[in-house]
Enzyme design. Structure first.
Site, PDB file in Angstrom:
ATOM      1  N   GLU A 146       4.471  15.117  32.692  1.00 43.21           N
ATOM      2  CA  GLU A 146       5.947  15.057  32.636  1.00 43.21           C
ATOM      3  C   GLU A 146       6.431  13.638  32.384  1.00 43.21           C
ATOM      4  O   GLU A 146       7.438  13.431  31.695  1.00 43.21           O
ATOM      5  CB  GLU A 146       6.542  15.591  33.946  1.00 43.21           C
ATOM      6  CG  GLU A 146       8.053  15.813  33.915  1.00 43.21           C
ATOM      7  CD  GLU A 146       8.888  14.606  34.322  1.00 43.21           C
ATOM      8  OE1 GLU A 146      10.097  14.602  34.041  1.00 43.21           O
ATOM      9  OE2 GLU A 146       8.336  13.641  34.910  1.00 43.21           O
ATOM     10  N   GLU A 147       5.729  12.672  32.951  1.00 40.03           N
ATOM     11  CA  GLU A 147       6.192  11.285  32.844  1.00 40.03           C
ATOM     12  C   GLU A 147       5.929  10.669  31.468  1.00 40.03           C
ATOM     13  O   GLU A 147       6.364   9.543  31.199  1.00 40.03           O
ATOM     14  CB  GLU A 147       5.530  10.413  33.928  1.00 40.03           C
ATOM     15  CG  GLU A 147       5.798  10.858  35.360  1.00 40.03           C
ATOM     16  CD  GLU A 147       7.231  10.576  35.826  1.00 40.03           C
ATOM     17  OE1 GLU A 147       8.034  10.082  35.014  1.00 40.03           O
ATOM     18  OE2 GLU A 147       7.532  10.881  36.993  1.00 40.03           O
ATOM     19  N   ASP A 173       8.374  11.663  43.736  1.00 41.51           N
ATOM     20  CA  ASP A 173       8.352  12.049  42.310  1.00 41.51           C
ATOM     21  C   ASP A 173       6.915  12.290  41.878  1.00 41.51           C
ATOM     22  O   ASP A 173       6.320  11.417  41.271  1.00 41.51           O
ATOM     23  CB  ASP A 173       9.030  10.946  41.496  1.00 41.51           C
ATOM     24  CG  ASP A 173       9.233  11.329  40.045  1.00 41.51           C
ATOM     25  OD1 ASP A 173       9.114  12.514  39.723  1.00 41.51           O
ATOM     26  OD2 ASP A 173       9.492  10.431  39.231  1.00 41.51           O
TER      27      ASP A 173
HETATM   28 ZN   LIG Z   1       9.582  13.485  38.259  1.00 38.63          ZN
END
Ligand SMILES: [Zn+2]
Length: 347
Positions: A134-135, A104
């Protein structure tokens, strides 16, 4: 030229890139892709870590976009460069690469770079978009969406176990804030406990019926997590303030859920929402095996980049854990899957 996706994953995992600190991995990728002959662009992202004071040990952050010089891509492969904390570097055995971001999403970056190399050799107009943030708040995707490049298809990468996602559930962040009146706890009748009101409201939120989408199979339930709760001062003080932060994973329009929460809370707390990522449905392609992703992605923020698809190696169950890893076999299989999907879409 064939790109070694496993070796590239190793290198990427060993560069720390916790959200807000993606500069080093962005610089590495920009340079790497330029060496492969792409025209590479850095899209500056201004959003800074709210926990830091301005200029406090922060470098620049930017998305990396790569494509043939002057060409409009038909298909763009995209994922994120940031990871959750804490950072730990790469180790491996015969089967797996381990490390923060292994699945990820650094293994995915490597698989997409390797697939893009094969696609452009086959004459497909392909682009690569790697975003920051994104996180946390999708800051990179928002900047990218304001700067689209005319692509018809977006293949986003997150760990779906090499299955094509037919949907991603939405994410709705809800805050409940209850107010009351302080008093000596021996005389509760003189005050009004914000904590009592909040707890009762939360109890009713947990018990309320929520939308179900039978087409999503075992991922078809709306779920609620009360992730954070705070309030009060001491056991002998009636609390005048209390709050709870919830994350609701939605399977349809979020308005229905927002209305239902307001209805059951019934004025015992203020209800606000701070994030509302839509549930997205996507189409089937050929014989690729499918799944429904319970997690959210940048896809709802990348609407200007073409029809979305979601596919990537690895398991979301080990993402964000100390066991984060990616199977080398699955990683290499995904390179083939990206090539197959992009080829089917563009031919
Ligand atoms: Zn991700």
């Amino acid at each position: 030229m064939n790109i070694d996706a496993i070796d590239l994953t190793r290198k990427l995992v060993n560069i720390e890139s916790t959200s807000y600190h993606e500069g080093a991995v962005g610089a590495f990728l920009a340079e790497y892709l330029a060496t492969q002959g792409y025209a590479v662009e850095r899209m500056a992202v201004e959003q800074r870590d709210p926990a830091l004071t301005p200029g406090d040990g922060e470098g620049e952050r930017f998305n990396v976009y790569a494509a043939e010089q002057g060409a409009t891509p038909d298909v763009v492969l995209s994922t994120h460069m940031d990871t959750v904390p804490p950072f730990f570097g790469c180790r491996e055995d015969d089967e797996f690469l381990y490390g923060r971001g292994a699945c990820d999403a650094k293994g995915i970056i490597a698989a997409q770079v390797a697939a893009a190399e094969r696609l452009r050799e086959a004459g497909v107009k392909v682009g690569l978009l790697f975003v920051v943030g994104e996180e946390r708040d999708s800051a990179g995707a928002k900047v990218a969406n304001a700067n689209p490049r005319g692509s018809r298809f977006l293949i986003n990468g997150e760990p779906t176990g090499n299955h094509l996602a037919l949907a991603t559930k939405g994410a709705l962040r809800v805050e409940l804030r209850a107010h009351g009146r302080m008093a000596h706890s021996a005389y509760p009748e003189l005050g009004e406990s914000a904590i009592a009101k909040l707890v009762e409201a939360l109890h009713d939120v947990l018990a309320m019926p929520l939308p179900i989408e039978p087409e999503f199979g075992e991922a078809g339930a709306t779920t609620v997590n009360i992730g954070l709760i705070s309030g009060g001062y001491a056991p002998n003080v009636v609390a005048d303030k209390a709050e709870a932060h919830l994350l609701v994973r939605t399977v349809g329009p979020s308005q229905e859920v927002k209305d239902a929460i307001r209805r059951v809370v019934a004025g015992r707390a203020e209800v606000s929402t701070s994030l509302d990522l839509a549930c997205v449905r996507m189409r089937r392609v050929g014989e690729l095996p499918t799944m429904v992703a319970k997690f959210a992605t940048d896809i709802p923020m990348l609407t200007a980049w073409g029809e979305p698809f979601l596919l990537g190696p690895g398991s979301i169950h080990v993402a964000h854990t100390p066991q984060e890893r990616i199977s080398k076999k699955e990683l290499l299989e995904c390179v083939d899957l990206y090539v197959e999907l992009a080829t089917q879409l563009t031919s």
